[in-house]
Design an enzyme around this catalytic site. Structure first.
Site, PDB file in Angstrom:
ATOM      1  N   GLU A 127     -30.366  11.464 -35.845  1.00 60.00           N
ATOM      2  CA  GLU A 127     -29.687  10.872 -36.995  1.00 60.00           C
ATOM      3  C   GLU A 127     -28.677  11.853 -37.581  1.00 60.00           C
ATOM      4  O   GLU A 127     -28.100  11.600 -38.635  1.00 60.00           O
ATOM      5  CB  GLU A 127     -30.688  10.439 -38.059  1.00 60.00           C
ATOM      6  N   CYS A 159     -35.763   8.924 -38.353  1.00 63.90           N
ATOM      7  CA  CYS A 159     -36.586   9.812 -37.518  1.00 63.90           C
ATOM      8  C   CYS A 159     -37.189   9.121 -36.301  1.00 63.90           C
ATOM      9  O   CYS A 159     -37.931   9.748 -35.541  1.00 63.90           O
ATOM     10  CB  CYS A 159     -37.714  10.404 -38.362  1.00 63.90           C
ATOM     11  N   HIS A 296     -45.634  11.716 -36.955  1.00 65.57           N
ATOM     12  CA  HIS A 296     -44.358  12.190 -37.490  1.00 65.57           C
ATOM     13  C   HIS A 296     -44.684  12.977 -38.754  1.00 65.57           C
ATOM     14  O   HIS A 296     -45.492  12.546 -39.573  1.00 65.57           O
ATOM     15  CB  HIS A 296     -43.450  11.000 -37.809  1.00 65.57           C
TER      16      HIS A 296
END
Length: 491
Positions: A127, A159, A296
């Site tokens: 990103e 993400c 994550h």
């Protein structure tokens, strides 16, 4: 009366005319040949598709979060305990997503001696945008020599992009379009925030994964996703590297997405007969199904809470799993449960002994590097490999949760079916962390200021030092009057 030439029967015995007999014979031969081809294809379909190699690039500069607490004038432990962070990686204006991706990909190719002619797909998840048209993947093609027949481009959603790139690569290898070659996934970002509460949640790094059949790390056939429109974190201002963040809302989105993908994954795994003792129809029983869990990692503290949240999902389905917990918590309104601090605290405590054995090892890299955005979950996975070790991972299933704001999330899993000691050796994580330079918070602020000054510039030469860069690291040397970037490699 005219007889039709299309008639295929003649005579009272109903014999086929010779021409039709030959046509039928040819058709039978063709069908037999097709069956043989199909059987041959089934025999040659790729097996054990997964990760054959991993490489990680951890920038050589970091700032200590305890020192950052003092510098920012906040209470001691706000970043280290409240967020669970120890150090944060950063880069100055000498590195960007092009250079960091070139660095990690070149290291992957060299460390595993990969023949780039045998790579048929390269996809990038990031990103950190430099160009609204030209992909990072196109820049990486410089490392592929004369091999220009390489599918894949960049994939974008906060993400989550690295995971989508991974899924695309797995799908390609398992499809009829597969040409027998392997794939590579590159993911990573430079995560920086404007001054304020979010700044210590930054980080930087890239990960590259070599994907193909006959891998020691094999992905399961079950995966589940949750997609929803949400303005929890987004980057609409192209004049700045900084995002717009609704912090509390984003945390709620993360937890809700985790709940939803867990339910969907559970239903699919149960329907396939893969779960022997589920907690309920939409809860597979985390402690019995997964040996390890990787997430994550926006912050390590959020992961600790999220692992407890998975156990809460099992508890809602079957309160008897944790008889020491008040059963009333299982009946709480779902939406209220997303932000219920009592539930959160209770299940962090319930999960504590399991977290220590099944999650903590995956957080050693993230607590020392910060958030790598698209590479975050894969840096955590690399951390798990490194700090658990090949022998103890054999035959173990790892659940992975990937989240990207906006939002996109997936729960998927892999199994360690072969020796991964060579992967651990090439990752060399312990040495990479140890060899970094810990800079002062003032140095960190100065590096961020250099990046601010460099943003959207042309006819520009970066001002940051390259002394800290290690051998083999790509770095920016110039941006010309048409925004074209030039790089060199540290000797």
């Amino acid at each position: 009366m005219k007889l039709s030439t299309k008639l295929c029967w003649c005579g009272i015995k109903g014999r086929l005319r010779p021409q039709k007999q030959q046509q039928l014979h040819n058709t039978n031969l063709q069908m037999t040949e097709l069956k043989k081809q199909k059987t041959a294809e089934q025999k040659t379909r790729p097996q054990n598709v997964g990760i054959k190699g991993i490489q990680i690039y951890i920038p050589t500069q970091c700032v200590n979060q305890s020192e950052l607490e003092k510098f920012d004038g906040v209470s001691q432990g706000k970043y280290t305990i409240g967020l669970g962070q120890t150090n944060m990686s950063f880069v100055n204006d000498r590195e960007d997503i092009y250079s960091m991706s070139l660095t990690v990909l070149s290291k992957l190719i060299k460390s595993y001696n990969i023949d780039t002619n045998k790579i048929g797909r390269l996809e990038v998840g990031t990103e950190t945008l430099i160009d609204k048209s030209k992909s990072v993947k196109s820049v990486l093609m410089q490392l592929f020599g004369e091999n220009t027949d390489v599918e894949g481009i960049d994939t974008l959603n906060a993400c989550y992009g690295g995971t989508n790139a991974l899924f695309n690569s797995l799908n390609w290898i398992e499809s009829n379009a597969w040409d027998g070659r392997d794939a590579i996934v590159v993911c990573g970002d430079i995560a920086i925030y404007d001054k304020g509460a979010a700044r210590p949640t930054g980080g930087a790094g890239t990960v590259a994964m070599w994907i193909g059949p006959d891998a020691p790390i094999v992905f399961d056939s079950v995966r589940a996703s949750y997609m929803e429109h949400a303005y929890d974190f987004y980057k609409p201002d192209f004049t700045s590297e900084y995002p717009y963040v609704d912090g509390h809302f984003s945390l709620t989105c993360y937890v809700k997405a985790l709940d939803q993908v867990y339910k969907s994954y559970s239903k699919k795994a149960i329907s396939k007969g893969l779960v022997s003792d589920p907690a309920g129809s939409d809860a597979l029983n985390v402690l019995k199904y997964f040996d390890y869990n990787v997430f994550h990692v926006p912050t390590c503290k959020l992961v600790t809470k999220s692992y407890g949240r998975l156990l809460y999902n099992d508890f809602r389905a079957n309160p008897q799993l944790f008889p020491e917990v008040d059963a009333e918590l299982a009946t709480r309104d779902y939406d209220e449960s997303l932000t219920d601090k009592n539930i959160e605290k209770t299940f962090v405590n319930v999960a504590k002994p399991f977290h220590k054995e099944r999650v903590a090892q995956s957080l050693i890299v993230p607590t020392n590097t910060g958030n790598m955005y698209t590479a975050s979950v894969y840096a955590a996975f690399a951390s798990l490999l490194n700090y658990v070790g090949s022998d103890d991972l054999q035959g173990k299933r790892v659940g992975l949760f990937s989240y990207g704001s906006g939002l996109a999330a997936s729960l998927y899993s892999c199994k360690i079916v072969g020796d991964v000691q060579h992967i651990i050796k090439e990752l060399d994580i312990t040495n990479k962390l140890a060899k970094r330079i810990t800079e002062t918070p003032k140095d960190y602020e100065a590096a961020i200021e250099l990046r601010e000054n460099a943003h959207l510039k042309k006819n520009f030469k970066p001002q940051g030092s390259i002394e800290h860069l290690q051998s083999g690291v790509y770095y920016l040397t110039n941006i010309d009057d048409k925004f074209r970037r030039s790089y060199d490699v540290k000797k």
